[in-house]
Design a protein around this motif. Structure first.
Motif, mmCIF file in Angstrom:
data_model
loop_
_atom_site.group_PDB
_atom_site.id
_atom_site.type_symbol
_atom_site.label_atom_id
_atom_site.label_comp_id
_atom_site.label_asym_id
_atom_site.label_seq_id
_atom_site.Cartn_x
_atom_site.Cartn_y
_atom_site.Cartn_z
ATOM 1 N N GLU A 100 0.822 -1.201 0.000
ATOM 2 C CA GLU A 100 0.000 0.000 0.000
ATOM 3 C C GLU A 100 0.862 1.259 0.000
ATOM 4 N N HIS A 114 1.368 -10.003 -8.714
ATOM 5 C CA HIS A 114 1.788 -9.140 -7.593
ATOM 6 C C HIS A 114 2.584 -9.884 -6.526
ATOM 7 N N ASP A 158 -12.130 -2.914 -11.157
ATOM 8 C CA ASP A 158 -11.520 -1.597 -11.016
ATOM 9 C C ASP A 158 -11.589 -1.165 -9.549
ATOM 10 N N GLU A 159 -10.525 -0.543 -9.084
ATOM 11 C CA GLU A 159 -10.521 0.050 -7.753
ATOM 12 C C GLU A 159 -10.070 1.500 -7.878
ATOM 13 N N GLU A 160 -11.036 2.382 -7.950
ATOM 14 C CA GLU A 160 -10.763 3.819 -8.014
ATOM 15 C C GLU A 160 -9.713 4.156 -9.065
ATOM 16 N N ARG A 203 -7.663 1.958 -10.565
ATOM 17 C CA ARG A 203 -6.625 0.921 -10.669
ATOM 18 C C ARG A 203 -7.248 -0.345 -11.231
ATOM 19 N N ASP A 211 -5.547 -9.786 -5.777
ATOM 20 C CA ASP A 211 -6.549 -8.881 -5.208
ATOM 21 C C ASP A 211 -7.828 -9.640 -4.873
#
Length: 485
Positions: free
Chosen positions: A52, A237, A269-271, A273, A281
Motif C-alpha cells: 500500500e 503481484h 476496477d478500484e478507483e 486501478r 486482489d
C-alpha cells in the motif's frame, strides 16, 4: 468478560492486549474500522498494508488512533513489495511510532533489525520451523506459526497442529497459531497445545467492519467445510510459487483460461486501478467488477462462519466458546485437601529431578537446532550441508519429544536456549564448529545414558532410547565427515 475469556499470556503483555486473539493482517481487508473494533474489544489488530502507498498507511494509522487508544500493528510483506516502496513504508512506520509491525514470507534480517532499532516490536509469521528459527535469529520478538489450513497466502505445507508443535519446541519467544481457526473450539485447542494466542482471518472477514466487499462476505457465509482449495492460480503481484487458499471458483476450475499464459485481462476496477484476472486482489468495498473471478480468500474453518456480524461480537463469542471448551479439556476440579490432590502433588515432586534433566536436554537441543540452521547456510560442500541439515531435523524432532515428555510428567518446558549456542557460534571455522557440535552431541548422549535408568514411563523411555541411538549415529557420521576433509 474477564471471567469468561481465556487468560492473558506473555504475548498479550508484549502486544498490550487483554485477550489472546489476533486479527490477521489481511491485505485490503484489515483496514482501520476492523482493526479498531478488534483492538477495542481487547484483542489485537493488524492493519494489512502490503504494497500500500504511504499516504494510505498514514491515513489508516490515524483513523485507528482516532477510533481507539488500544495498541495495534501494521503488517508488511517485504518479498511482495518493491524495494523503494518497502523502504518508504518502514520509514513511515518508524516516523508514526507504530508500536508493532508484523512481517511475513521470506525472513529479511535487515528489515527486522531496522524496526527493532527504532523500538518497534516485531512479530513474524512463519510456515516452517526453519523460517521460525531464522526469524528468531533476526530478532523477531514473537512468531506466528501458520498451518496449511490458513486462508490467503500460505507459506508452508504442514497442518497447524504439527507445525505449531515444531515451532514451540525450538522457539524462545512467544508463539501464536494461525490456520483454519474460526471458532472457540479451535482457539482452545491451540492454546492448550502451548500457543499464546490464536490468529483469526476468515471469521473476521465476515464482519460489518471488514473492508471486504459484501460479495466476499456472503460467499463465506454460504461456504461449507471443504469448499476451499490451495492454488497458485492467483499469482500476479506476488513472488512465483506462492500458494493461496481460496473458495473454489471458475478460476480454480480453469474455466477462465491458463493463469500463466496470455495477455492480462481486466476483471475489475478500484478507483481507477485495474484489477487483473489471476491477481492476488480480493473483492473490496472500493472495487467494482467481476468479483467471482477474484481471489475469494478463505481458510478451512470457513464452515464455522454462519453470519456477518459486528467484529466485537465475533471476538466476544469466540472468546466465550474458547473458555467453555478449555474447561472441558481440563480435568474435573478436586478439593484442595483431597487425597487425589495430594497424590498429584506428590507425583510432581517425585518427577522433579527427571523433569529438571529433561529441561537441561531441551535447552541443549534447542541450541543445537539453532547452531545447525546457521551452519547449514555457511556450508559450501553439498555432502556436509546435507549432513548438517539431517542433524538439524533431528534436533528439532528431539526438542518436540522432550517437550512432550516434560508435559507428560506435569512439568512446564523451559523456554531457554542453552549456552552452547553462543559458544558454538563463536567458533568461526565451520570444520572446528562441527567438531565442537559433536562434543555437544557426546554430552547429550552421556546425559541420556545417565537419565534413562531414572525414567519410569515406558513411552518416555522408548523415545529417549531412540534419541540416544540417533545421537550416537550422528556422532559417527560427523567424525567420518571430518576425517574426509
Amino acid at each position: 468478560m474477564h471471567d469468561n475469556s481465556p487468560p492473558a499470556t506473555p504475548l498479550c503483555r508484549l502486544l498490550g492486549c487483554r485477550h489472546p486473539l489476533l486479527l490477521a493482517g489481511m491485505g485490503g481487508v484489515s483496514r482501520a474500522e476492523l482493526v479498531a473494533a478488534v483492538s477495542e474489544a481487547g484483542a489485537f489488530g493488524f492493519l494489512g498494508m502490503v504494497r500500500e502507498p504511504q499516504a494510505l498507511i498514514e491515513r489508516e494509522v490515524a483513523q485507528v488512533r482516532a477510533r481507539t487508544p488500544a495498541p495495534f500493528g501494521v503488517n508488511l510483506i517485504p518479498a511482495a513489495t518493491p524495494a523503494p516502496l518497502l523502504r518508504g513504508q518502514i520509514d513511515l512506520c518508524i516516523a508514526l511510532r507504530v508500536p508493532v509491525v508484523g512481517l511475513f514470507w521470506d525472513v529479511d534480517a535487515g528489515v527486522v533489525a531496522r524496526l527493532r532499532a527504532a523500538g518497534i516490536t516485531v512479530v513474524h509469521q512463519v510456515g516452517t520451523v526453519q523460517d521460525a528459527l531464522q526469524a528468531q535469529e533476526a530478532g523477531a520478538q514473537a512468531l506466528i506459526a501458520q498451518g496449511v489450513e490458513a486462508g490467503g497466502h500460505v507459506r508452508g505445507r504442514l497442518p497447524l497442529a504439527e507445525l505449531l508443535a515444531q515451532v514451540l519446541a525450538v522457539a524462545s519467544v512467544p508463539v501464536a497459531a494461525a490456520g483454519g481457526l474460526a471458532d472457540g473450539r479451535g482457539v482452545a485447542r491451540v492454546l492448550a497445545q502451548g500457543a499464546q494466542a490464536a490468529v483469526l482471518g476468515t471469521a473476521l472477514i465476515a464482519t460489518h467492519e471488514s473492508f471486504a466487499h459484501d460479495f466476499h462476505k456472503q460467499r463465506l457465509v454460504a461456504a461449507q467445510a471443504g469448499d476451499t482449495v490451495l492454488t497458485e492460480d492467483f499469482h500476479i503481484h506476488w513472488p512465483p510459487h506462492a500458494a493461496v487458499r481460496v473458495l473454489a471458483s471458475s478460476v480454480t476450475r480453469r474455466e477462465r483460461g491458463d493463469p500463466f499464459t496470455g495477455a492480462r485481462t481486466v476483471v475489475g476496477d478500484e478507483e481507477g486501478r485495474p484489477i487483473y484476472l489471476f491477481s492476488t486482489d480480493s473483492p473490496l468495498r472500493s472495487m467494482t467488477g467481476d468479483f467471482e473471478a477474484m481471489a475469494l480468500y478463505a481458510g478451512q474453518g470457513v464452515g464455522q462462519v454462519q453470519a456477518v456480524e459486528p467484529a466485537a461480537g465475533t471476538v466476544r463469542r469466540i472468546l466465550a466458546e474458547a473458555a467453555a471448551h478449555a474447561r472441558l479439556l481440563d480435568d474435573a476440579p478436586v478439593a484442595v485437601a483431597s487425597p487425589v490432590c495430594y497424590a498429584a502433588d506428590a507425583e510432581r515432586e517425585r518427577n522433579a529431578p527427571v523433569i529438571a534433566r529433561l529441561d537441561e536436554l531441551l535447552e541443549a537441543e534447542r541450541a543445537g537446532a539453532r547452531v545447525t540452521l546457521r551452519s547449514s547456510a555457511e556450508a559450501q560442500d553439498p555432502a556436509l550441508r546435507a549432513l548438517i541439515d539431517a542433524i538439524h531435523r533431528d534436533e528439532v524432532r528431539w526438542c518436540g519429544l522432550l517437550m512432550q515428555a516434560i508435559r507428560t510428567l506435569q512439568g512446564t518446558p523451559s523456554a531457554r536456549t542453552g549456552d552452547f549456542y553462543g559458544k558454538a557460534m563463536a567458533v568461526a571455522d565451520l570444520r572446528e564448529r562441527m567438531a565442537f557440535l559433536n562434543r555437544g552431541q557426546g554430552w547429550v548422549a552421556r546425559k541420556l545414558r545417565e537419565l534413562l535408568p531414572l525414567v519410569e514411563d515406558d513411552g518416555i523411555r522408548a523415545g529417549l532410547q531412540e534419541m540416544l541411538r540417533s545421537h550416537e549415529e550422528n556422532l559417527d557420521k560427523v567424525n567420518a565427515q571430518l576425517r574426509k576433509e
